[in-house]
Design a protein around this motif. Structure first.
Motif, PDB file in Angstrom:
ATOM      1  N   HIS A   1     -38.904  11.199  37.117  1.00  0.00           N
ATOM      2  CA  HIS A   1     -38.280  12.426  36.645  1.00  0.00           C
ATOM      3  C   HIS A   1     -37.506  12.227  35.350  1.00  0.00           C
ATOM      4  N   LEU A   2     -37.407  11.024  34.900  1.00  0.00           N
ATOM      5  CA  LEU A   2     -36.612  10.736  33.719  1.00  0.00           C
ATOM      6  C   LEU A   2     -37.505  10.170  32.620  1.00  0.00           C
ATOM      7  N   LYS A   3     -37.683  10.909  31.562  1.00  0.00           N
ATOM      8  CA  LYS A   3     -38.449  10.436  30.406  1.00  0.00           C
ATOM      9  C   LYS A   3     -37.501   9.596  29.565  1.00  0.00           C
ATOM     10  N   PHE A   4     -37.269   8.399  30.062  1.00  0.00           N
ATOM     11  CA  PHE A   4     -36.199   7.545  29.560  1.00  0.00           C
ATOM     12  C   PHE A   4     -36.321   7.223  28.068  1.00  0.00           C
ATOM     13  N   ILE A   5     -37.488   6.790  27.643  1.00  0.00           N
ATOM     14  CA  ILE A   5     -37.650   6.378  26.244  1.00  0.00           C
ATOM     15  C   ILE A   5     -37.412   7.553  25.312  1.00  0.00           C
ATOM     16  N   ARG A   6     -37.997   8.686  25.619  1.00  0.00           N
ATOM     17  CA  ARG A   6     -37.813   9.868  24.755  1.00  0.00           C
ATOM     18  C   ARG A   6     -36.351  10.303  24.711  1.00  0.00           C
ATOM     19  N   GLU A   7     -35.673  10.220  25.838  1.00  0.00           N
ATOM     20  CA  GLU A   7     -34.262  10.613  25.868  1.00  0.00           C
ATOM     21  C   GLU A   7     -33.414   9.657  25.034  1.00  0.00           C
ATOM     22  N   VAL A   8     -33.702   8.365  25.118  1.00  0.00           N
ATOM     23  CA  VAL A   8     -32.977   7.395  24.291  1.00  0.00           C
ATOM     24  C   VAL A   8     -33.227   7.684  22.814  1.00  0.00           C
ATOM     25  N   GLN A   9     -34.482   7.954  22.463  1.00  0.00           N
ATOM     26  CA  GLN A   9     -34.806   8.227  21.064  1.00  0.00           C
ATOM     27  C   GLN A   9     -34.183   9.534  20.577  1.00  0.00           C
ATOM     28  N   ARG A  10     -34.008  10.483  21.470  1.00  0.00           N
ATOM     29  CA  ARG A  10     -33.346  11.736  21.099  1.00  0.00           C
ATOM     30  C   ARG A  10     -31.861  11.484  20.821  1.00  0.00           C
ATOM     31  N   ARG A  11     -31.250  10.632  21.631  1.00  0.00           N
ATOM     32  CA  ARG A  11     -29.812  10.370  21.502  1.00  0.00           C
ATOM     33  C   ARG A  11     -29.473   9.414  20.365  1.00  0.00           C
ATOM     34  N   VAL A  12     -30.324   8.419  20.134  1.00  0.00           N
ATOM     35  CA  VAL A  12     -30.054   7.407  19.100  1.00  0.00           C
ATOM     36  C   VAL A  12     -31.170   7.487  18.061  1.00  0.00           C
ATOM     37  N   GLN A  13     -30.898   8.193  16.986  1.00  0.00           N
ATOM     38  CA  GLN A  13     -31.898   8.396  15.953  1.00  0.00           C
ATOM     39  C   GLN A  13     -32.354   7.069  15.347  1.00  0.00           C
ATOM     40  N   GLY A  14     -33.665   6.902  15.220  1.00  0.00           N
ATOM     41  CA  GLY A  14     -34.228   5.715  14.590  1.00  0.00           C
ATOM     42  C   GLY A  14     -34.363   4.503  15.482  1.00  0.00           C
ATOM     43  N   ILE A  15     -33.948   4.600  16.740  1.00  0.00           N
ATOM     44  CA  ILE A  15     -34.044   3.443  17.637  1.00  0.00           C
ATOM     45  C   ILE A  15     -35.511   3.114  17.901  1.00  0.00           C
ATOM     46  N   LYS A  16     -35.810   1.846  17.958  1.00  0.00           N
ATOM     47  CA  LYS A  16     -37.156   1.366  18.289  1.00  0.00           C
ATOM     48  C   LYS A  16     -37.104   0.783  19.695  1.00  0.00           C
ATOM     49  N   VAL A  17     -38.160   0.993  20.452  1.00  0.00           N
ATOM     50  CA  VAL A  17     -38.193   0.529  21.830  1.00  0.00           C
ATOM     51  C   VAL A  17     -39.280  -0.518  22.007  1.00  0.00           C
ATOM     52  N   VAL A  18     -38.901  -1.644  22.590  1.00  0.00           N
ATOM     53  CA  VAL A  18     -39.850  -2.695  22.954  1.00  0.00           C
ATOM     54  C   VAL A  18     -39.825  -2.797  24.478  1.00  0.00           C
ATOM     55  N   MET A  19     -40.977  -2.620  25.087  1.00  0.00           N
ATOM     56  CA  MET A  19     -41.099  -2.666  26.543  1.00  0.00           C
ATOM     57  C   MET A  19     -41.565  -4.051  26.958  1.00  0.00           C
TER      58      MET A  19
END
Length: 176
Positions: A68-86
């Motif tokens: 129920h939580l689109k975690f990566i998209r929410e992080v990217q919405r909150r922190v502009q320009g953040i890159k995610v490595v899984m």
């Protein structure tokens, strides 16, 4: 380290404490990387990441198991320009494709050597994408399949369809 070289700030989210502590030690040894936070997934993790405002979020795949939580998209919405490595637990194609769809810029396997993880962090900050070779071929197959299912740009232009009409043609083509 020269004064003109900016350090890459990394926030680490991993359920396994040993993984979290090991990666923190490994990354802290690098002059150009600073770990600004590390924790397990919790309801407050989004607030912690937002407060730290890192350049890179390094996270294990457990975090995306929360449907129920689109975690990566929410992080990217909150922190502009953040890159995610899984950090993936295995080379399972569907998990990899889901991470890419959600916005991950890098994907490394949990058994990757430390230099590969460091390299992935450095690469995504430079705007590059990172994934294991086996999963790279999976991504190419996926894109080729999706591309073949879409009407070509030339056909769309020649027909003079509106954007909505183009969407409907695609849906009709899928039998809907």
């Amino acid at each position: 380290m020269s004064a003109s070289v900016a350090r890459v700030s990394v926030f680490l989210v991993a359920q396994n404490r040993l993984l979290r502590e090991s990666l923190t030690r490994i990354l802290d040894k690098e002059d150009e990387i600073a770990v600004v936070g590390a924790c397990a997934f919790s309801p407050l993790v989004l607030d912690e990441i937002t407060a730290a405002a890192p350049d890179v979020l390094l996270m294990d795949s457990f975090t995306t198991a929360v449907p129920h939580l689109k975690f990566i998209r929410e992080v990217q919405r909150r922190v502009q320009g953040i890159k995610v490595v899984m950090i993936g637990m295995d080379a399972e194609e569907q998990s990899f494709l889901q991470a890419v769809r959600e916005g991950a810029a890098g994907y490394v396997l949990e058994d990757a050597p430390s230099l590969e993880i460091i390299g992935a962090v450095q690469a995504v900050v430079k705007g590059q994408a990172v994934c294991p070779p086996d999963l790279c071929s999976c991504l190419f197959r996926h894109v080729a399949t999706r591309w073949s299912q879409m009407p070509s740009f030339q056909v769309k232009c020649n027909l003079g369809l509106t954007n909505r009409e183009q969407q409907l043609v695609f849906l009709l083509g899928r039998g809907l």
